[in-house]
Design a protein around this motif. Structure first.
Motif, PDB file in Angstrom:
ATOM      1  N   GLY A   8       0.831  -1.192   0.000  1.00 11.71           N
ATOM      2  CA  GLY A   8       0.000   0.000   0.000  1.00 11.71           C
ATOM      3  C   GLY A   8       0.867   1.243   0.000  1.00 11.71           C
ATOM      4  N   SER A  10       0.795   5.758  -0.078  1.00  8.73           N
ATOM      5  CA  SER A  10      -0.058   6.896   0.257  1.00  8.73           C
ATOM      6  C   SER A  10      -0.354   7.788  -0.944  1.00  8.73           C
ATOM      7  N   ASP A  11       0.556   7.809  -1.921  1.00 11.20           N
ATOM      8  CA  ASP A  11       0.376   8.636  -3.112  1.00 11.20           C
ATOM      9  C   ASP A  11       0.707   7.772  -4.322  1.00 11.20           C
ATOM     10  N   SER A  36      -5.477   5.226 -10.751  1.00 15.57           N
ATOM     11  CA  SER A  36      -6.001   5.583  -9.426  1.00 15.57           C
ATOM     12  C   SER A  36      -6.290   4.388  -8.528  1.00 15.57           C
ATOM     13  N   ARG A  53      -3.285   1.920  -3.770  1.00 18.54           N
ATOM     14  CA  ARG A  53      -3.691   2.957  -2.818  1.00 18.54           C
ATOM     15  C   ARG A  53      -3.976   2.324  -1.469  1.00 18.54           C
ATOM     16  N   THR A  54      -3.573   3.002  -0.406  1.00 17.05           N
ATOM     17  CA  THR A  54      -3.781   2.454   0.935  1.00 17.05           C
ATOM     18  C   THR A  54      -5.192   2.652   1.453  1.00 17.05           C
ATOM     19  N   ASP A  55      -5.990   3.454   0.768  1.00 19.24           N
ATOM     20  CA  ASP A  55      -7.351   3.695   1.267  1.00 19.24           C
ATOM     21  C   ASP A  55      -8.357   2.689   0.708  1.00 19.24           C
ATOM     22  N   GLU A  56      -7.861   1.651   0.023  1.00 18.87           N
ATOM     23  CA  GLU A  56      -8.770   0.610  -0.472  1.00 18.87           C
ATOM     24  C   GLU A  56      -9.392  -0.118   0.715  1.00 18.87           C
ATOM     25  N   LYS A  57     -10.573  -0.599   0.543  1.00 17.78           N
ATOM     26  CA  LYS A  57     -11.267  -1.335   1.604  1.00 17.78           C
ATOM     27  C   LYS A  57     -10.977  -2.828   1.460  1.00 17.78           C
ATOM     28  N   THR A  61      -5.163  -5.152   1.885  1.00 13.77           N
ATOM     29  CA  THR A  61      -4.435  -4.785   3.096  1.00 13.77           C
ATOM     30  C   THR A  61      -3.193  -4.017   2.674  1.00 13.77           C
ATOM     31  N   HIS A  62      -2.452  -3.488   3.637  1.00 19.71           N
ATOM     32  CA  HIS A  62      -1.256  -2.707   3.323  1.00 19.71           C
ATOM     33  C   HIS A  62      -0.120  -3.560   2.777  1.00 19.71           C
TER      34      HIS A  62
END
Length: 123
Positions: A8, A10-11, A36, A53-57, A61-62
């Protein structure tokens, strides 16, 4: 053998550019991805290094590691053994045609919540 590792970030755009430049001297190149969402780099021998992306549900996981095995039976055996060892289910063994026509895999979350996969992608 490790088939692919996903981390994961952050950008995603910044990381994509970073890895494209950092991997160039090694001969690794961008293989595919989805704008994206994630990018996969070919690191040789059929192996991939992926960023997402780390904001995936969930189920993302990271950290995700996929182990390439020799048979569907090994995927099934890994899944059972991992659950017996204390892993949590994150995807029972079965076909994953949305990945590739012959992709068969299972997913478990280890004690720290990392997504661990056993997979085979052969006819």
């Amino acid at each position: 053998m490790i088939d692919h590792i996903t981390i994961g970030v952050s950008d995603l755009d910044k990381s994509k550019l970073f890895y494209k430049k950092a991997f160039a001297p090694l001969g690794y190149s961008l293989a595919f991805g989805k704008e994206s969402v994630f990018w996969a780099f070919d690191i040789g021998n059929g192996c991939l290094f992926e960023i997402q992306r780390t904001d995936e549900k969930p189920p993302f996981t990271h950290l995700h590691v996929a182990f390439r095995v020799k048979s569907k039976a090994e995927v099934d055996a890994f899944y059972r053994a991992a659950l017996e060892a204390g892993a949590s289910d994150n995807g029972a063994p079965g076909p994953r045609p949305n990945y590739a026509p012959n992709y068969y895999a299972c997913f478990v979350l280890d004690p720290d919540g990392y997504n661990i996969e056993a997979m085979i992608n052969e006819a």
